[in-house]
Design a protein around this motif. Structure first.
Motif, PDB file in Angstrom:
ATOM      1  N   GLU A 225     -60.678  -7.240 -60.401  1.00  0.00           N
ATOM      2  CA  GLU A 225     -59.586  -8.199 -60.198  1.00  0.00           C
ATOM      3  C   GLU A 225     -58.327  -7.489 -59.724  1.00  0.00           C
ATOM      4  O   GLU A 225     -57.571  -8.006 -58.917  1.00  0.00           O
ATOM      5  CB  GLU A 225     -59.309  -8.930 -61.520  1.00  0.00           C
ATOM      6  N   SER A 226     -58.096  -6.245 -60.250  1.00  0.00           N
ATOM      7  CA  SER A 226     -56.899  -5.520 -59.831  1.00  0.00           C
ATOM      8  C   SER A 226     -56.911  -5.266 -58.338  1.00  0.00           C
ATOM      9  O   SER A 226     -55.880  -5.296 -57.673  1.00  0.00           O
ATOM     10  CB  SER A 226     -56.796  -4.191 -60.591  1.00  0.00           C
ATOM     11  N   GLY A 227     -58.102  -5.007 -57.774  1.00  0.00           N
ATOM     12  CA  GLY A 227     -58.202  -4.765 -56.344  1.00  0.00           C
ATOM     13  C   GLY A 227     -57.833  -5.995 -55.538  1.00  0.00           C
ATOM     14  O   GLY A 227     -57.222  -5.901 -54.479  1.00  0.00           O
ATOM     15  N   ILE A 228     -58.165  -7.176 -56.040  1.00  0.00           N
ATOM     16  CA  ILE A 228     -57.832  -8.416 -55.360  1.00  0.00           C
ATOM     17  C   ILE A 228     -56.318  -8.599 -55.287  1.00  0.00           C
ATOM     18  O   ILE A 228     -55.781  -9.187 -54.367  1.00  0.00           O
ATOM     19  CB  ILE A 228     -58.487  -9.610 -56.083  1.00  0.00           C
ATOM     20  N   LEU A 229     -55.619  -8.043 -56.262  1.00  0.00           N
ATOM     21  CA  LEU A 229     -54.171  -8.169 -56.278  1.00  0.00           C
ATOM     22  C   LEU A 229     -53.515  -7.336 -55.194  1.00  0.00           C
ATOM     23  O   LEU A 229     -52.307  -7.393 -55.016  1.00  0.00           O
ATOM     24  CB  LEU A 229     -53.620  -7.733 -57.647  1.00  0.00           C
ATOM     25  N   ASP A 318     -51.489   9.895 -68.529  1.00  0.00           N
ATOM     26  CA  ASP A 318     -51.905   9.993 -69.937  1.00  0.00           C
ATOM     27  C   ASP A 318     -52.082   8.628 -70.582  1.00  0.00           C
ATOM     28  O   ASP A 318     -51.429   8.279 -71.555  1.00  0.00           O
ATOM     29  CB  ASP A 318     -50.876  10.821 -70.716  1.00  0.00           C
ATOM     30  N   MET A 319     -53.014   7.849 -70.054  1.00  0.00           N
ATOM     31  CA  MET A 319     -53.304   6.537 -70.622  1.00  0.00           C
ATOM     32  C   MET A 319     -54.403   6.650 -71.673  1.00  0.00           C
ATOM     33  O   MET A 319     -55.356   7.392 -71.514  1.00  0.00           O
ATOM     34  CB  MET A 319     -53.718   5.545 -69.526  1.00  0.00           C
ATOM     35  N   TRP A 320     -54.252   5.833 -72.748  1.00  0.00           N
ATOM     36  CA  TRP A 320     -55.190   5.850 -73.869  1.00  0.00           C
ATOM     37  C   TRP A 320     -55.789   4.465 -74.068  1.00  0.00           C
ATOM     38  O   TRP A 320     -55.467   3.515 -73.363  1.00  0.00           O
ATOM     39  CB  TRP A 320     -54.498   6.345 -75.137  1.00  0.00           C
ATOM     40  N   ASP A 321     -56.619   4.375 -75.085  1.00  0.00           N
ATOM     41  CA  ASP A 321     -57.392   3.154 -75.314  1.00  0.00           C
ATOM     42  C   ASP A 321     -56.537   1.904 -75.487  1.00  0.00           C
ATOM     43  O   ASP A 321     -56.988   0.803 -75.202  1.00  0.00           O
ATOM     44  CB  ASP A 321     -58.271   3.296 -76.564  1.00  0.00           C
ATOM     45  N   ASP A 322     -55.307   2.063 -76.011  1.00  0.00           N
ATOM     46  CA  ASP A 322     -54.523   0.858 -76.291  1.00  0.00           C
ATOM     47  C   ASP A 322     -54.115   0.121 -75.020  1.00  0.00           C
ATOM     48  O   ASP A 322     -53.621  -1.004 -75.086  1.00  0.00           O
ATOM     49  CB  ASP A 322     -53.315   1.176 -77.157  1.00  0.00           C
ATOM     50  N   ALA A 323     -54.322   0.731 -73.857  1.00  0.00           N
ATOM     51  CA  ALA A 323     -54.078   0.020 -72.601  1.00  0.00           C
ATOM     52  C   ALA A 323     -55.024  -1.170 -72.455  1.00  0.00           C
ATOM     53  O   ALA A 323     -54.733  -2.117 -71.721  1.00  0.00           O
ATOM     54  CB  ALA A 323     -54.234   0.960 -71.414  1.00  0.00           C
ATOM     55  N   GLN A 329     -56.237  -8.088 -71.618  1.00  0.00           N
ATOM     56  CA  GLN A 329     -55.165  -8.969 -71.130  1.00  0.00           C
ATOM     57  C   GLN A 329     -53.849  -8.223 -70.977  1.00  0.00           C
ATOM     58  O   GLN A 329     -53.036  -8.520 -70.096  1.00  0.00           O
ATOM     59  CB  GLN A 329     -54.981 -10.162 -72.081  1.00  0.00           C
ATOM     60  N   CYS A 330     -53.633  -7.250 -71.852  1.00  0.00           N
ATOM     61  CA  CYS A 330     -52.407  -6.452 -71.791  1.00  0.00           C
ATOM     62  C   CYS A 330     -52.314  -5.724 -70.440  1.00  0.00           C
ATOM     63  O   CYS A 330     -51.271  -5.718 -69.778  1.00  0.00           O
ATOM     64  CB  CYS A 330     -52.418  -5.454 -72.953  1.00  0.00           C
ATOM     65  N   TRP A 331     -53.435  -5.141 -70.024  1.00  0.00           N
ATOM     66  CA  TRP A 331     -53.482  -4.429 -68.747  1.00  0.00           C
ATOM     67  C   TRP A 331     -53.251  -5.385 -67.576  1.00  0.00           C
ATOM     68  O   TRP A 331     -52.512  -5.083 -66.631  1.00  0.00           O
ATOM     69  CB  TRP A 331     -54.829  -3.713 -68.620  1.00  0.00           C
ATOM     70  N   LYS A 332     -53.865  -6.543 -67.635  1.00  0.00           N
ATOM     71  CA  LYS A 332     -53.713  -7.510 -66.549  1.00  0.00           C
ATOM     72  C   LYS A 332     -52.272  -7.994 -66.435  1.00  0.00           C
ATOM     73  O   LYS A 332     -51.758  -8.213 -65.332  1.00  0.00           O
ATOM     74  CB  LYS A 332     -54.662  -8.691 -66.770  1.00  0.00           C
TER      75      LYS A 332
END
Length: 883
Positions: A225-229, A318-323, A329-332
């Motif tokens: 979906e990110s690529g579509i953006l 330095d991204m971790w699991d909480d992303a 939904q947080c990432w989106k």
């Protein structure tokens, strides 16, 4: 499989054990008046009060432990602070003592289940060793936990949240810390290609040229979906300290990249993926001014306007699991404002978490591994000597090359050791570092092992304990997933879930660690990267030790819980007897073969090491008579073939025992009380391999040995198949003791089968003339049986035990090639009936009896007239009848 996010430390199941002790305390209270009827009322009341105090004290301890587990987890996040680091091992030790105490009463609960009110000695033993002996210990443990938790909470740990201290994880920027990058030409070239950076720099390009360029690298794009953006996400992945950030920094400072992208934004994410905060940082990076609002909608609209129609390179370092929290939904939400960016914009994400890679990528990731030998040596020389030249001390260079092998190509490891080495250019100093374990060396917060420790800290608590335990194994040890999962279960690291076999949950834990790159797959087995192993030893240095030689005995912490003894020639029986000093041991894996003296040494261990949960011995020729002292034991393994002919009767006191591996030992029999091992799930010996739910095949080969061993294996759970049953005598058949195997689900009896060509003559004398009925009569199954298969039975009537009241749970019955059989009376519980090639069968209970059965398959039964009537029964679900 759903795995809980938070869980206790070791012995998760132990916390619930007090709930299971209801029977124990009910029994104890009721036993007092009957056993001590001559006592005065006051004496009886005192004893009742003691039992009540013990019961309430154990319940209070159980209620305390969850908070203690949470406190341990919080303290680990602050363990870089000296005072916290000093208190943390004491807290873990107190928690372990509490677990041991609870587990001991779980053993007494099982003892009551097994023994019942068989003898007065059961209560007398409980009173003297448990009631009187444990009250003071219980109070001491509770006071110790209260004291330690109070100290830690006074230091502010009560409100600690899971986040990295800036001392441990400093903020990064887009400017390279190193002027030169070593050995990353291949990765740099790939990244430039994936970013569609042209060979000739041109800032102004037409839309068509941009689109053409974008399509040129489409082979690396994957659906998302990110690529579509309009924003492609390209992860850079690798373990901590391998150079991901350095590579991203050099990309940002590359002249062609700076010319290609209109805007380069660098955000150091670390472990706090806060959408609003990150959005503010991006706006500030775009405008050089801070955000003027705190409303997320306004912030995102502003950001969308700032990036509109601009070709962006955004680096999230330095991204971790909480992303990925909130199911992604947080990432989106964070990505939403970038819809307006120009096509061809790219987001670089550096991460050490493979699940983050899979959750955000729209392009195949760039994997960063350790530097190759020659390049790594040049980098190491720069770190240690200050230059890449060859005009260094040849002796130091020789030592340096030996040290290099420990570092596995890690640039941060080279910096860490290089700094230590550069402080003193004496061979003695360099040799001392060479001979030391990396985890033993004092390191700064940003050095390699503290950096790798961040990966450990970010694990859920239930995975932390599993991985930290692996430090007890030597480097390059090849792990077997199922076997390690069994040991984790035995240690109490795995939380039971209703309806899921606990070993399966342990295997899922293992897979979770594989997904997080804590294990690597090599030739179908798993290994731990050497640097991660060093990190595991660092975080578990008070709990896990490996003994390579005699001098290592002096380094073992007094409160050590897990030990691995390598097969050094320096070890003798006196060396291993010294292990008795470490009375809190839970795990002992001993690869040293002491031959005939092993039994004596193990006898001493059984006297002093009373907290053992896992024992793995290279070999032993006997198990000591006092092995019943190991009340906590869950896992016993004997690796090599030795003449271990018998097991002592006291072995049957190991009510917690789950696994017994003696697959190379030729046992002649099992103790009469072997069935008292109510927790046993797996047992292997020469002639018999049994595990919970397995299908046991007793063919001609080793049949008598298997029958002898199964005689007292009343824990048997699963399916049993016997071949050539008619060769057994009535006495042999009776030894199987099937009626007492109350967990047996399925029984398959093939009365006769042709012996394979070339089959060796058995050394057992079978009564070949026995009547099938006599043999089958003593093979009465338990009332728990659900499925029965009978083949080649040569008599007119089934045995007397084939009655509905003896088989109340039978749901499936199959009868095949029983040529003389005339009648069958199906139990009322039957759901499936299969009859094939029974030419003399006349009756199967009538059409009315058949009407209750959901599935009926009958073939080659010409005398069975009832089959013709069955067609009139309309609600039969499945009906087949062939003459």
């Amino acid at each position: 499989m759903s795995i809980p996010v938070s869980m206790s430390l070791s012995a998760v199941g132990v916390v619930g054990a007090v709930n299971e002790c209801v029977t124990l305390f009910q029994w104890a209270k009721s036993a007092i008046p009957s056993l001590y009827s001559r006592w005065s009322g006051s004496q009886e009341q005192i004893l009742q009060d003691h039992v009540l105090q013990l019961e309430s004290g154990l319940q209070r301890l159980r209620d305390t432990l969850p908070a203690m587990y949470d406190l341990v987890n919080k303290a680990e996040w602050r363990s870089h602070e000296h005072v916290v680091a000093k208190l943390l091992p004491n807290l873990k030790d107190a928690v372990a003592e509490a677990e041991d105490l609870l587990d001991e009463f779980g053993w007494y609960e099982k003892k009551v289940q097994v023994e019942g009110n068989a003898s007065q000695s059961s209560f007398i033993d409980f009173f003297h060793t448990a009631v009187q002996g444990s009250l003071n210990k219980l109070n001491d443990v509770q006071l110790r936990l209260n004291h330690l938790s109070s100290q830690l909470e006074n230091m502010g740990l009560r409100g600690v949240t899971r986040c990295f201290d800036k001392l441990v994880r400093p903020e990064t920027t887009s400017l390279p810390n190193e002027t030169k990058m070593f050995g990353r030409d291949k990765e740099l070239k790939r990244l430039l290609g994936f970013l569609n950076v042209p060979t000739i720099s041109k800032r102004k390009r037409t839309t068509s040229s941009v689109n053409a360029s974008a399509s040129s690298s489409s082979s690396n794009h994957v659906g998302s979906e990110s690529g579509i953006l309009g924003l492609h996400v390209l992860p850079i992945v690798g373990i901590g300290g391998v150079g991901k950030t350095t590579l991203a920094q050099h990309i940002c400072s590359h002249q062609r990249v700076k010319s290609h992208f209109e805007m380069i934004i660098w955000i150091c994410v670390s472990d706090d993926f806060d959408v609003k905060g990150l959005t503010k940082e991006v706006i500030q990076s775009c405008t050089r001014n801070g955000a003027t609002t705190d409303n997320l909608d306004s912030l995102q609209c502003d950001l969308s306007n700032h990036v509109s129609n601009k070709r962006l390179l955004i680096v999230l370092d330095d991204m971790w699991d909480d992303a990925l929290k909130e199911n992604g939904q947080c990432w989106k939400r964070f990505c939403a404002p970038f819809r307006s960016a120009q096509h061809g914009s790219v987001m670089l994400v550096t991460t050490r978490c493979p699940n983050v890679t899979e959750g955000v990528r729209t392009m195949e990731p760039v994997i960063v591994e350790g530097l190759k030998d020659d390049v790594f040596w040049n980098f190491f020389k720069l770190c240690a000597f200050g230059s890449e030249g060859s005009n260094n001390d040849p002796e130091l260079e020789s030592i340096g090359r030996s040290i290099l092998a420990k570092l596995k190509g890690s640039p941060l490891a080279a910096k860490t050791l290089g700094r230590m080495l550069s402080m003193d250019l004496q061979a003695s100093h360099w040799n001392s570092i060479l001979e030391s374990e990396l985890w033993e060396l004092k390191q700064e917060e940003t050095d390699i092992l503290p950096a790798l420790r961040l990966s450990y800290m970010y694990l859920p608590l239930y995975l932390k304990q599993c991985f930290a335990f692996c430090a007890v194994y030597p480097k390059d040890y090849r792990f077997h997933k199922a076997r390690l999962a069994e040991i984790w279960v035995a240690e109490g690291f795995v939380d039971p879930q209703c309806g899921v076999p606990i070993q399966d949950i342990g295997c899922q834990y293992f897979e979770d660690l594989v997904k997080r790159s804590f294990f690597q797959i090599i030739s179908s087995r798993y290994v731990i990267h050497d640097l991660l192993h060093d990190m595991a030893q660092m975080v578990s240095k008070q709990d896990c030790c490996i003994l390579r030689n005699r001098s290592d005995l002096d380094k073992v912490p007094q409160n050590v819980r897990h030990l691995y003894v390598l097969p050094s020639s320096e070890f003798d029986d006196s060396s291993l007897l010294k292990l008795c000093n470490y009375t809190k041991l839970r795990t002992l894996i001993c690869k040293k073969d002491l031959k005939r003296k092993t039994g004596f040494v193990m006898g001493e261990w059984c006297t002093k090491l009373l907290c053992m949960r896992v024992i793995s011995c290279d070999s032993t020729n006997e198990l000591p008579d006092n092995i019943g002292n190991w009340k906590h034991l869950r896992y016993l393994e004997i690796n090599k073939a030795r003449p271990l002919k018998k097991i002592p009767s006291t072995f049957c006191w190991l009510y917690h025992l789950q696994i017994l591996y003696a697959k190379n030992c030729r046992l002649e029999c099992l103790p009469d009380d072997f069935g008292k091992l109510i927790s046993l799930q797996k047992f292997e010996s020469v002639g018999l391999t049994y595990y919970d739910g397995c299908r046991m095949y007793l063919g001609p080969d080793n049949k008598w040995r298997k029958i002898t061993l199964m005689k007292n294996l009343n824990q048997f759970r699963g399916h049993l198949e016997l071949i050539d049953v008619h060769l057994l005598s009535k006495d042999h058949a009776a030894e199987l003791n099937l009626k007492n195997k109350k967990y047996l689900d399925e029984l398959k009896l093939n009365m006769r089968e042709d012996r394979p060509t070339g089959f060796p003559e058995s050394d057992i004398e079978f009564d070949i003339d026995n009547n099938d009925v006599e043999v089958l009569e003593v093979l009465q199954p338990p009332i728990s049986l659900k499925s029965l298969f009978l083949q080649n039975y040569d008599d007119s009537w089934l045995p007397s035990w084939f009655q509905p009241h003896n088989l109340p749970r039978l749901t499936s019955l199959t009868v095949v090639h029983c040529f003389q059989l005339e009648s069958i009376s199906p139990p009322a519980s039957l759901e499936k009936l299969v009859i094939n090639d029974c030419p003399n069968l006349v009756s199967i209970g009538g059409a009315k009896a058949l009407a209750r059965i959901k599935t009926v398959e009958i073939s080659m039964c010409p005398k069975l007239k009832e089959a013709e009537q069955i067609n009139t029964i309309s609600h039969l679900r499945d009906w087949r009848h062939r003459r």
